[in-house]
Design a protein around this motif. Structure first.
Motif, short mmCIF file in Angstrom:
data_model
loop_
_atom_site.label_atom_id
_atom_site.label_comp_id
_atom_site.label_asym_id
_atom_site.label_seq_id
_atom_site.Cartn_x
_atom_site.Cartn_y
_atom_site.Cartn_z
N ILE A 286 0.84 -1.19 0.00
CA ILE A 286 0.00 0.00 0.00
C ILE A 286 0.88 1.25 0.00
CG2 ILE A 286 -1.80 1.26 1.27
CD1 ILE A 286 -2.39 -1.54 2.63
N HIS A 287 0.48 2.24 -0.79
CA HIS A 287 1.14 3.54 -0.78
C HIS A 287 0.07 4.63 -0.80
CE1 HIS A 287 3.99 6.71 -1.34
NE2 HIS A 287 3.42 7.07 -2.48
N PRO A 288 -0.21 5.25 0.36
CA PRO A 288 -1.17 6.35 0.38
C PRO A 288 -0.63 7.55 -0.40
CG PRO A 288 -0.51 5.71 2.61
CD PRO A 288 0.35 4.96 1.66
N LEU A 289 -1.49 8.22 -1.13
CA LEU A 289 -1.09 9.41 -1.87
C LEU A 289 -1.55 10.63 -1.08
CD1 LEU A 289 -1.99 8.28 -5.49
CD2 LEU A 289 0.24 8.30 -4.39
N ASN A 290 -0.62 11.51 -0.83
CA ASN A 290 -0.93 12.72 -0.06
C ASN A 290 -0.70 13.94 -0.92
OD1 ASN A 290 -1.62 11.50 2.40
ND2 ASN A 290 0.52 11.07 2.78
N PRO A 291 -1.51 14.94 -0.78
CA PRO A 291 -2.70 14.91 0.05
C PRO A 291 -3.84 14.22 -0.69
CG PRO A 291 -2.51 17.05 -0.98
CD PRO A 291 -1.29 16.25 -1.39
N PRO A 292 -4.76 13.60 0.06
CA PRO A 292 -5.94 13.02 -0.60
C PRO A 292 -6.81 14.15 -1.14
CG PRO A 292 -6.18 12.89 1.77
CD PRO A 292 -4.81 13.43 1.51
N PRO A 293 -7.74 13.84 -2.05
CA PRO A 293 -8.57 14.89 -2.64
C PRO A 293 -9.46 15.61 -1.63
CG PRO A 293 -9.21 12.72 -3.48
CD PRO A 293 -8.01 12.53 -2.62
N GLU A 294 -9.81 14.96 -0.54
CA GLU A 294 -10.63 15.54 0.53
C GLU A 294 -10.16 14.95 1.85
OE1 GLU A 294 -12.90 17.89 0.30
OE2 GLU A 294 -13.04 17.96 -1.89
N PRO A 295 -10.39 15.64 2.97
CA PRO A 295 -9.91 15.11 4.26
C PRO A 295 -10.59 13.82 4.71
CG PRO A 295 -11.06 17.22 4.54
CD PRO A 295 -10.99 16.95 3.08
N TYR A 296 -11.75 13.51 4.19
CA TYR A 296 -12.49 12.30 4.59
C TYR A 296 -12.24 11.14 3.63
CZ TYR A 296 -15.64 14.08 1.00
OH TYR A 296 -16.16 14.55 -0.17
N PRO B 186 -7.35 12.58 -9.14
CA PRO B 186 -7.95 12.14 -7.87
C PRO B 186 -9.42 12.54 -7.77
CG PRO B 186 -5.79 13.08 -7.46
CD PRO B 186 -6.11 13.33 -8.91
N GLN B 187 -9.77 13.71 -8.29
CA GLN B 187 -11.16 14.17 -8.22
C GLN B 187 -12.10 13.23 -8.98
OE1 GLN B 187 -11.73 16.68 -6.14
NE2 GLN B 187 -13.91 16.37 -6.38
N GLN B 188 -11.66 12.70 -10.12
CA GLN B 188 -12.49 11.75 -10.88
C GLN B 188 -12.74 10.47 -10.07
OE1 GLN B 188 -9.88 11.77 -14.35
NE2 GLN B 188 -11.66 12.34 -15.61
N PHE B 189 -11.70 9.96 -9.44
CA PHE B 189 -11.85 8.76 -8.61
C PHE B 189 -12.81 9.04 -7.45
CE2 PHE B 189 -7.73 7.92 -10.62
CZ PHE B 189 -7.90 6.62 -11.04
N LEU B 190 -12.64 10.19 -6.81
CA LEU B 190 -13.48 10.56 -5.68
C LEU B 190 -14.94 10.72 -6.10
CD1 LEU B 190 -14.05 11.42 -2.80
CD2 LEU B 190 -13.29 13.72 -3.41
N GLU B 191 -15.19 11.45 -7.18
CA GLU B 191 -16.56 11.67 -7.62
C GLU B 191 -17.26 10.36 -7.97
OE1 GLU B 191 -16.27 14.60 -10.74
OE2 GLU B 191 -15.75 16.19 -9.30
#
Length: 152
Positions: free
Chosen positions: A38-48, A136-141
């Motif tokens: 696992i590799h978290p990407l920072n910053p995430p698109p939103e805090p949640y 990231p926004q596309q994945f989040l939406e």
């Protein structure tokens, strides 16, 4: 199991199945000997949102083969760039997880050779998208939309 595999298994076992390397990758060996990277990407698109790259749980021998490890030193040296290469080969995924209080909803996105994307949920249900998300926004939406459909 190969000699390299035995050394890597012992290394992860000595770390109680969890190892964070200096390059920011987390290795998690499960009780069934499957392994996540696992590799978290920072910053995430939103805090949640938790967002990043994941090599999904695979049997230990598959994990060693996919990464072509020769020994534990390579676990320590593995970089996120290698995980990105595996993502572009369809062996790693991007995860996008909504985490709010008790809500936990995750989707996993994998590239295909046909320039499309497969989406998988926590129940291993998959479907193919006709597009490839780039931001990231596309994945989040998309994840938010699927979560709302599930909850609605």
């Amino acid at each position: 199991m190969t000699r390299a595999g035995k050394h890597i298994y012992a290394f992860l076992d000595n770390h109680l199945g969890l190892y964070d390397n200096p390059q920011g990758l987390e290795f998690c060996m499960n009780l069934d000997d499957s392994v996540f990277v696992i590799h978290p990407l920072n910053p995430p698109p939103e805090p949640y949102v938790d967002f990043g790259l994941i090599y999904p749980s695979n049997p230990f021998d598959t994990f060693v083969h996919d990464f072509q490890f020769a020994g534990p030193r390579e676990l320590k040296a593995l970089t996120p760039a290698h995980l990105w290469t595996m993502y572009h080969e369809g062996k790693a995924e991007i995860y996008c997880t909504i985490v709010v209080k008790i809500i936990f909803y995750a989707l996993y996105f994998r590239l295909t050779k046909n320039n499309t994307m497969i989406v998988r949920d926590d129940y291993d249900r998959e479907h193919e998208l006709g597009v490839v998300f780039k931001t990231p926004q596309q994945f989040l939406e998309y994840t938010q939309g699927q979560f709302l459909l599930k909850e609605g």
